[in-house]
Design a protein around this motif. Structure first.
Motif, PDB file in Angstrom:
ATOM      1  N   VAL A 172      -0.072   1.512   4.622  1.00 49.17           N
ATOM      2  CA  VAL A 172       0.969   2.540   4.633  1.00 49.17           C
ATOM      3  C   VAL A 172       0.335   3.922   4.483  1.00 49.17           C
ATOM      4  O   VAL A 172      -0.401   4.183   3.529  1.00 49.17           O
ATOM      5  N   LYS A 173       0.629   4.802   5.432  1.00 47.33           N
ATOM      6  CA  LYS A 173       0.111   6.161   5.394  1.00 47.33           C
ATOM      7  C   LYS A 173       0.858   6.985   4.350  1.00 47.33           C
ATOM      8  O   LYS A 173       2.080   6.887   4.221  1.00 47.33           O
ATOM      9  N   ILE A 174       0.111   7.811   3.592  1.00 46.62           N
ATOM     10  CA  ILE A 174       0.719   8.686   2.589  1.00 46.62           C
ATOM     11  C   ILE A 174       0.284  10.125   2.815  1.00 46.62           C
ATOM     12  O   ILE A 174      -0.657  10.393   3.565  1.00 46.62           O
ATOM     13  N   ASP A 175       0.981  11.028   2.172  1.00 48.84           N
ATOM     14  CA  ASP A 175       0.674  12.452   2.262  1.00 48.84           C
ATOM     15  C   ASP A 175      -0.737  12.705   1.747  1.00 48.84           C
ATOM     16  O   ASP A 175      -1.084  12.293   0.638  1.00 48.84           O
ATOM     17  N   PRO A 176      -1.595  13.373   2.529  1.00 51.39           N
ATOM     18  CA  PRO A 176      -2.980  13.624   2.092  1.00 51.39           C
ATOM     19  C   PRO A 176      -3.072  14.506   0.858  1.00 51.39           C
ATOM     20  O   PRO A 176      -4.115  14.565   0.207  1.00 51.39           O
ATOM     21  N   LYS A 177      -1.979  15.208   0.524  1.00 49.78           N
ATOM     22  CA  LYS A 177      -1.973  16.044  -0.673  1.00 49.78           C
ATOM     23  C   LYS A 177      -1.564  15.274  -1.924  1.00 49.78           C
ATOM     24  O   LYS A 177      -1.517  15.833  -3.018  1.00 49.78           O
ATOM     25  N   SER A 178      -1.276  13.995  -1.771  1.00 51.49           N
ATOM     26  CA  SER A 178      -0.840  13.187  -2.909  1.00 51.49           C
ATOM     27  C   SER A 178      -1.977  13.003  -3.907  1.00 51.49           C
ATOM     28  O   SER A 178      -3.148  12.929  -3.522  1.00 51.49           O
ATOM     29  N   PRO A 179      -1.654  12.909  -5.209  1.00 54.50           N
ATOM     30  CA  PRO A 179      -2.683  12.576  -6.213  1.00 54.50           C
ATOM     31  C   PRO A 179      -3.080  11.116  -6.046  1.00 54.50           C
ATOM     32  O   PRO A 179      -2.313  10.205  -6.374  1.00 54.50           O
ATOM     33  N   LEU A 180      -4.252  10.879  -5.513  1.00 52.61           N
ATOM     34  CA  LEU A 180      -4.621   9.538  -5.084  1.00 52.61           C
ATOM     35  C   LEU A 180      -4.644   8.523  -6.221  1.00 52.61           C
ATOM     36  O   LEU A 180      -4.265   7.362  -6.030  1.00 52.61           O
ATOM     37  N   LYS A 181      -5.093   8.932  -7.385  1.00 54.91           N
ATOM     38  CA  LYS A 181      -5.138   7.983  -8.507  1.00 54.91           C
ATOM     39  C   LYS A 181      -3.749   7.407  -8.771  1.00 54.91           C
ATOM     40  O   LYS A 181      -3.573   6.199  -8.907  1.00 54.91           O
ATOM     41  N   LYS A 182      -2.762   8.272  -8.848  1.00 54.75           N
ATOM     42  CA  LYS A 182      -1.404   7.816  -9.140  1.00 54.75           C
ATOM     43  C   LYS A 182      -0.811   7.038  -7.975  1.00 54.75           C
ATOM     44  O   LYS A 182      -0.045   6.096  -8.173  1.00 54.75           O
ATOM     45  N   MET A 183      -1.170   7.408  -6.759  1.00 52.73           N
ATOM     46  CA  MET A 183      -0.625   6.712  -5.604  1.00 52.73           C
ATOM     47  C   MET A 183      -1.055   5.250  -5.560  1.00 52.73           C
ATOM     48  O   MET A 183      -0.368   4.398  -4.991  1.00 52.73           O
ATOM     49  N   SER A 184      -2.187   4.932  -6.183  1.00 59.26           N
ATOM     50  CA  SER A 184      -2.628   3.535  -6.202  1.00 59.26           C
ATOM     51  C   SER A 184      -1.613   2.646  -6.905  1.00 59.26           C
ATOM     52  O   SER A 184      -1.509   1.447  -6.607  1.00 59.26           O
ATOM     53  N   LEU A 185      -0.845   3.204  -7.824  1.00 62.27           N
ATOM     54  CA  LEU A 185       0.153   2.429  -8.558  1.00 62.27           C
ATOM     55  C   LEU A 185       1.250   1.901  -7.653  1.00 62.27           C
ATOM     56  O   LEU A 185       1.935   0.926  -7.982  1.00 62.27           O
ATOM     57  N   LEU A 186       1.444   2.543  -6.502  1.00 59.34           N
ATOM     58  CA  LEU A 186       2.529   2.163  -5.607  1.00 59.34           C
ATOM     59  C   LEU A 186       2.189   0.941  -4.758  1.00 59.34           C
ATOM     60  O   LEU A 186       3.048   0.408  -4.067  1.00 59.34           O
ATOM     61  N   SER A 187       0.946   0.478  -4.819  1.00 58.96           N
ATOM     62  CA  SER A 187       0.574  -0.726  -4.082  1.00 58.96           C
ATOM     63  C   SER A 187       1.295  -1.962  -4.607  1.00 58.96           C
ATOM     64  O   SER A 187       1.493  -2.923  -3.876  1.00 58.96           O
ATOM     65  N   CYS A 188       1.656  -1.930  -5.885  1.00 60.04           N
ATOM     66  CA  CYS A 188       2.295  -3.104  -6.462  1.00 60.04           C
ATOM     67  C   CYS A 188       3.192  -2.754  -7.640  1.00 60.04           C
ATOM     68  O   CYS A 188       4.399  -2.717  -7.522  1.00 60.04           O
ATOM     69  N   GLY A 189       2.601  -2.507  -8.818  1.00 62.23           N
ATOM     70  CA  GLY A 189       3.332  -2.467 -10.075  1.00 62.23           C
ATOM     71  C   GLY A 189       4.522  -1.534 -10.138  1.00 62.23           C
ATOM     72  O   GLY A 189       5.650  -1.960 -10.414  1.00 62.23           O
ATOM     73  N   VAL A 190       4.299  -0.263  -9.892  1.00 58.51           N
ATOM     74  CA  VAL A 190       5.385   0.707 -10.018  1.00 58.51           C
ATOM     75  C   VAL A 190       6.427   0.493  -8.923  1.00 58.51           C
ATOM     76  O   VAL A 190       7.635   0.539  -9.189  1.00 58.51           O
ATOM     77  N   SER A 191       5.982   0.239  -7.708  1.00 60.40           N
ATOM     78  CA  SER A 191       6.943   0.011  -6.623  1.00 60.40           C
ATOM     79  C   SER A 191       7.803  -1.212  -6.898  1.00 60.40           C
ATOM     80  O   SER A 191       9.015  -1.206  -6.667  1.00 60.40           O
ATOM     81  N   THR A 192       7.193  -2.263  -7.411  1.00 62.83           N
ATOM     82  CA  THR A 192       7.944  -3.480  -7.712  1.00 62.83           C
ATOM     83  C   THR A 192       8.967  -3.237  -8.810  1.00 62.83           C
ATOM     84  O   THR A 192      10.131  -3.645  -8.697  1.00 62.83           O
ATOM     85  N   GLY A 193       8.551  -2.572  -9.887  1.00 62.01           N
ATOM     86  CA  GLY A 193       9.466  -2.327 -10.998  1.00 62.01           C
ATOM     87  C   GLY A 193      10.588  -1.374 -10.650  1.00 62.01           C
ATOM     88  O   GLY A 193      11.765  -1.647 -10.914  1.00 62.01           O
ATOM     89  N   VAL A 194      10.232  -0.237 -10.062  1.00 63.48           N
ATOM     90  CA  VAL A 194      11.252   0.741  -9.680  1.00 63.48           C
ATOM     91  C   VAL A 194      12.175   0.147  -8.620  1.00 63.48           C
ATOM     92  O   VAL A 194      13.406   0.297  -8.679  1.00 63.48           O
TER      93      VAL A 194
END
Length: 385
Positions: A172-194
């Motif tokens: 999945v492509k994301i905004d290049p200005k995104s904070p990459l460390k935090k964006m890693s959370l969206l691969s599984c944990g945060v996306s699943t919970g939210v």
């Protein structure tokens, strides 16, 4: 944007890449940092350079050998990460060299009957499959040892490596200005919970919500409920040390089942009559979660992995009281079409990602990172590659 993307794809595109990977050769065996070979991507595949990866309980349970996913060895685990596209195979048009991307274990091809249907985030070909250990294109591995030994894939992703090859449906492509460390959370944990709160449970403003298990998934579910305007969010856990973290997420009340000899749903009339939603992870308390919801409309949402072969401890007649129970994969979020919207909500502050990354370590300390998760000392330990 993290300044962590320096590499020259012109020197590597179409060629085999030699890099470091954390390889596991059996359940509970330590991860060994090995030099491996990563093949170029084939048709409808993408090769990415992993920038950051973290460890999820699903990685931990598979490493322990708690389910059938660990039949193929040697293997590269990991499924929560962020990276940059190094090269793409024939037919890939939605991402290109240099794009920042999130790998997703529950893919979306966009063409099958499942992807075309708006009521599910499953895909006919690339849905999550713990038993899958090779690429869909030709049934072969893209990883091998220096001696040519195949090294198997994991959950469509395999992120415990400097370079990985994925089906394009799982990128999945994301905004290049995104904070990459935090964006890693969206691969599984945060996306699943939210997603469990927003989509699977459809929490509405003023709802009463309880979350069983205050790990990353549970806290993300609580954050999702808070963002939706839930009036009461109850955190349930046997570890009171997690309550302080829960307060920062927005949990309003806490229950430690060890503090009472009665089952949770019998301990308080409010629980028995007013609770509208229950999210939990461990099968042993599933019945408590189900009976704690409000009769007539209460809903129980299951997230996570259940290695136990035991059946659900619910009498069929108990379903006639109007309570419902459902499971969710990836929070019912469609990865390629809906995850970018969730990423935008995170960047705009609708969902707060602060606090989920509790530790950071260099990649070669992956065994130490697993120890932190095993001991319950970390939510997410981010590994820097």
């Amino acid at each position: 944007m993290d300044n962590h993307t320096s590499f020259n794809p012109r020197e590597t595109a179409g060629k085999i890449i030699t890099c470091n990977a954390a390889v596991v050769r059996g359940p509970k065996q330590p991860f060994v940092l090995e030099r491996i070979q990563v093949d170029p991507p084939k048709k409808m595949e993408v090769r990415i350079k992993i920038l950051y990866t973290s460890i999820c309980h699903t990685d931990l349970s598979c490493w322990k050998g708690e389910n059938e996913a660990q039949r193929a060895f040697p293997r590269i685990l990991g499924h929560e990460a962020v990276g940059v596209v190094e090269s793409v195979g024939e037919g890939v048009t939605d991402v290109k060299e240099g794009d920042h991307v999130i790998p997703i274990f529950n893919g979306e091809c966009g063409d099958c009957i499942y992807c075309q249907k708006g009521t599910t985030n499953l895909c006919g070909k690339f849905r999550v499959n713990p038993l899958k250990s090779v690429m869909a294109n030709d049934g072969k591995c893209r990883f091998s040892s220096k001696d040519g030994e195949p090294i198997y894939h994991f959950l469509n992703t395999s992120t415990f490596t400097e370079y990985s090859v994925l089906d394009s449906a799982c990128v999945v492509k994301i905004d290049p200005k995104s904070p990459l460390k935090k964006m890693s959370l969206l691969s599984c944990g945060v996306s699943t919970g939210v997603g469990a709160a927003w989509k699977a449970a459809d929490v509405q403003a003023g709802s009463s919500v309880a979350v069983f298990g205050l790990g990353t998934l549970g806290l993300a579910a609580a954050e999702g409920a808070r963002a939706r305007g839930a009036s009461k969010i109850i955190g349930v856990d046997i570890n009171p040390d997690k309550f302080d973290k829960g307060r920062t997420i927005g949990i309003t009340d806490f229950v430690n089942p060890k503090d009472s000899s009665k089952p949770v749903h019998e301990g308080n009339e409010w629980w028995r009559r007013r609770l509208q939603l229950r999210m939990r992870r461990k099968l042993g308390i599933l019945r408590e979660a189900f009976l704690s919801t409000h009769d007539g409309w209460g809903k129980t949402v299951l997230v996570g992995i259940y290695p136990s072969p035991k059946l659900l401890p619910i009498h069929p007649m108990e379903l006639f009281d109007g309570r419902t129970i459902t499971g969710t994969i990836f929070g019912d979020v469609k990865g390629k079409t809906q995850l970018p919207d969730l990423a935008r909500d995170c960047l705009q502050g609708v969902v707060n990602l602060d606090g989920f990354i509790t530790h950071e370590l260099p990649f070669h300390k992956i065994n130490e990172a697993f120890g932190l998760l095993t001991d319950g000392k970390a939510l997410r330990c981010l590994l820097h590659l």
